[in-house]
Design a protein around this motif. Structure first.
Motif, short mmCIF file in Angstrom:
data_model
loop_
_atom_site.label_atom_id
_atom_site.label_comp_id
_atom_site.label_asym_id
_atom_site.label_seq_id
_atom_site.Cartn_x
_atom_site.Cartn_y
_atom_site.Cartn_z
N ARG A 29 0.83 -1.04 -0.06
CA ARG A 29 -0.08 -0.16 0.05
C ARG A 29 0.89 1.08 -0.15
O ARG A 29 0.41 2.22 -0.72
CB ARG A 29 -0.92 -0.08 1.20
CG ARG A 29 -2.34 -0.50 1.01
CD ARG A 29 -3.25 -0.27 2.25
NE ARG A 29 -3.34 0.67 2.63
CZ ARG A 29 -4.14 1.19 3.88
NH1 ARG A 29 -4.67 0.13 4.48
NH2 ARG A 29 -4.10 2.29 4.23
N ALA A 30 1.72 1.08 0.70
CA ALA A 30 2.87 2.45 0.82
C ALA A 30 3.49 2.47 -0.55
O ALA A 30 3.84 3.84 -0.96
CB ALA A 30 3.71 2.23 2.00
N GLU A 31 3.96 1.43 -1.09
CA GLU A 31 4.89 1.74 -2.20
C GLU A 31 3.72 2.26 -3.28
O GLU A 31 4.13 3.34 -4.34
CB GLU A 31 5.20 0.39 -2.64
CG GLU A 31 6.41 -0.18 -1.96
CD GLU A 31 6.73 -1.53 -2.09
OE1 GLU A 31 6.13 -2.07 -2.87
OE2 GLU A 31 7.92 -1.84 -1.66
N SER A 32 2.53 1.73 -3.32
CA SER A 32 1.66 2.18 -4.31
C SER A 32 1.32 3.66 -4.14
O SER A 32 1.15 4.58 -5.17
CB SER A 32 0.09 1.28 -4.26
OG SER A 32 -0.68 1.72 -5.25
N ALA A 33 1.07 4.24 -2.89
CA ALA A 33 0.73 5.43 -2.63
C ALA A 33 2.00 6.32 -2.91
O ALA A 33 1.70 7.40 -3.54
CB ALA A 33 0.44 5.78 -1.24
N ILE A 34 3.01 5.90 -2.70
CA ILE A 34 4.26 6.76 -3.06
C ILE A 34 4.37 7.02 -4.62
O ILE A 34 4.69 7.93 -5.02
CB ILE A 34 5.72 6.11 -2.52
CG1 ILE A 34 5.69 6.32 -0.75
CG2 ILE A 34 6.89 6.78 -3.14
CD1 ILE A 34 6.77 5.63 -0.20
N SER A 35 4.34 6.00 -5.31
CA SER A 35 4.35 5.79 -6.59
C SER A 35 3.56 6.61 -7.37
O SER A 35 3.88 7.50 -8.40
CB SER A 35 4.33 4.36 -7.21
OG SER A 35 4.22 4.43 -8.57
N GLU A 36 2.11 6.54 -7.11
CA GLU A 36 1.05 7.48 -7.55
C GLU A 36 1.35 8.94 -7.25
O GLU A 36 1.16 9.69 -8.08
CB GLU A 36 -0.25 7.07 -7.27
CG GLU A 36 -0.39 5.54 -7.68
CD GLU A 36 -1.86 5.07 -7.61
OE1 GLU A 36 -2.79 5.97 -7.64
OE2 GLU A 36 -2.26 4.13 -7.04
#
Length: 501
Positions: free
Chosen positions: A481-488
């Motif tokens: 979840r953290a990686e997805s939020a950072i990426s977007e």
């Protein structure tokens, strides 16, 4: 409010300290505490020794013994006679009863007067009315006295009001110092909660004032900008004491101690979403207390790596939105742009005024005549400037403050993106498809002054499941979840940054 009869505070001092005693008595008057002082309470022809003896023995419920270099230098004084009588009265009172309170006007010692039973005057708790701690010490003294002699106890909030009224002390500094004292003392937590709640109510009273937002703003374009800028500055000054207290609590409090501040932030944001008629610019500006408080919480927590506190204060806090069936996260309900939507002139005027030290009138005139340049992110730059004094003790170095402000911006932005992702993943609500928490970190990245987002990303990749925000259960404790939020968030961040050239 001097009193020659009835219950009162007896103020004992040497006359060389009259100026300091004047200030002390001003605080007592502001707190509505009756006092007895020789030069005000003795009438012409009075037998002064008899009157003083009666004032100490018969009517004094608190005796303030004021010490200084002047009093210590005197081998003989009327104050010594008063203290002798006071000690006699003190010995008659039950152990533990507050009555005799030493007050210091400097850092010298309290004299070793024998109080009997192995006790001396220096063993008693004393109040220091000098130096940078003057205001909070005065507020604490007023509270203690009122609790002893008052029919109704004086709340810490009322004591703070009294000290602010009687001195030139800054309310934000007062509240910050009182928070530092009370937060570490479990016995004073109720007082601290009441004090914070008082500040929240002060802000809410303005945010819910229908007449204020219904006001018609006339005049020329520049005059309207000045009016809106003044309104924003007034709202900030109103919110500043809360933010000053929040800065201390977010760093040093535990998550379960942060309820008063969390409730305050929630209340500010909730009040800004209430449907009511009025001038659009003034209605939007209701978001200002909530946004500045969120930024203060983010900066305090992120710079101290208190991710557990950030979770409680911001990430987990929700409001009831009029368009949603379920609670809406704070970071979706508001953003740095919400208080000033389509108010570019106002935000630039605010930022230019505070950063250049000029009036609003000078700022808007300079901007409209092209003598002064506009800012890329004026709302964020203004918040950066107004929060600076509150964080001076925590981040005294300018470069460190700028870097930590960037970090706070991006962590709030990534958390906002995570909220959006979670809601959209389950098909809930109308929600935005992206975070709206972008600020000065975008242009600083474009101008090669650091990339707080890239730093955050590398930190998360390097530490993996041990990354602080994940261990604090931000992003649900889920690395994906953290990686997805950072990426977007990064995709939008980079796009915005490119437009800053």
């Amino acid at each position: 409010m001097s009193e020659a009869k009835g219950k009162h505070v007896f103020v004992s001092y040497v006359h060389e300290d009259a100026a300091q005693v004047d200030a002390l008595c001003s605080i007592l008057e502001a707190a509505q505490i009756p006092y007895w002082r020789d030069r005000k309470s003795l009438g012409p022809g009075d037998a002064w020794k008899a009157k003083i003896r009666d004032a100490i023995r018969d009517g004094s419920l608190v005796f303030l013994a004021c010490f200084s270099e002047n009093s210590r230098a005197k081998d003989k004084s009327h104050m010594n006679e008063e203290l002798t009588l006071a000690v006699e009265e003190y010995r008659k009172r039950p152990p533990g009863r507050t009555w005799l309170i030493p007050v210091r006007f400097d850092g010298g010692d309290v004299p070793e007067w024998d109080l009997g039973a192995g006790r001396t005057l220096s063993d008693l708790n004393y109040s220091d009315l000098f130096g940078p701690r003057y205001a909070p010490e005065a507020a604490s003294l007023a509270t203690t006295i009122h609790n002893v002699i008052g029919e109704k106890q004086l709340s810490p909030a009322a004591a703070l009001e009294a000290v602010e009224q009687a001195t030139s002390a800054d309310r934000a500094d007062l509240l910050k110092r009182l928070t530092k004292e009370m937060l570490v003392d479990p016995a004073r937590r109720i007082e601290l909660d009441d004090l914070v709640s008082q500040e929240v109510q002060r802000v809410l009273a303005v945010l819910t004032d229908a007449d204020r937002v219904a006001a018609t703003v006339g005049g020329t374009g520049n005059e309207q900008v000045v009016r809106y800028a003044t309104e924003a500055q007034d709202l900030w000054e109103l919110t500043k004491p809360f933010c000053a207290s929040l800065q201390v609590a977010a760093r040093w409090g535990s998550p379960d101690e942060l309820v008063p501040w969390s409730n305050g932030i929630r209340s500010f944001v909730q009040a800004a979403t209430k449907i009511t008629g009025g001038t659009t610019a003034l209605l939007e500006m209701r978001h200002l207390p909530g946004v500045v408080s969120i930024m203060a919480a983010g900066l305090a927590c992120a710079s101290n790596r208190r991710w557990d506190n950030l979770k409680v204060l911001v990430a987990d806090t929700t409001i009831r939105d009029r368009h949603e069936s379920k609670p809406l996260g704070l970071l979706e309900a508001t953003s740095p742009h919400a208080p000033f939507d389509q108010q570019e002139w106002t935000t630039n005027t605010l930022a230019r005024s505070v950063m250049s030290g000029i009036s609003f009138e000078e700022a808007i005139e300079g901007i409209t005549s092209n003598r002064l340049t506009k800012f890329y992110t004026p709302a964020a730059d203004w918040m950066f400037a107004i929060l600076r004094p509150i964080f001076q003790d925590q981040l005294p170095d300018e470069d460190s403050y700028a870097a930590e402000f960037d970090r706070a911006e991006v962590i709030l932005g990534v958390l906002a993106q995570d909220l959006v992702n979670v809601r959209l993943a389950v098909g809930e609500g109308r929600g935005w498809g992206r975070s709206r928490w972008f600020g000065r970190s975008t242009w600083r990245h474009a101008q090669h002054r650091g990339n707080a987002l890239e730093d955050l990303k590398h930190e998360a990749e390097r530490e993996g499941a041990k990354w602080g925000p994940l261990r604090a259960d931000l992003f649900g404790g889920e690395r994906a979840r953290a990686e997805s939020a950072i990426s977007e968030y990064q995709e939008i961040f980079e796009r915005i940054s490119m437009n800053r050239f």
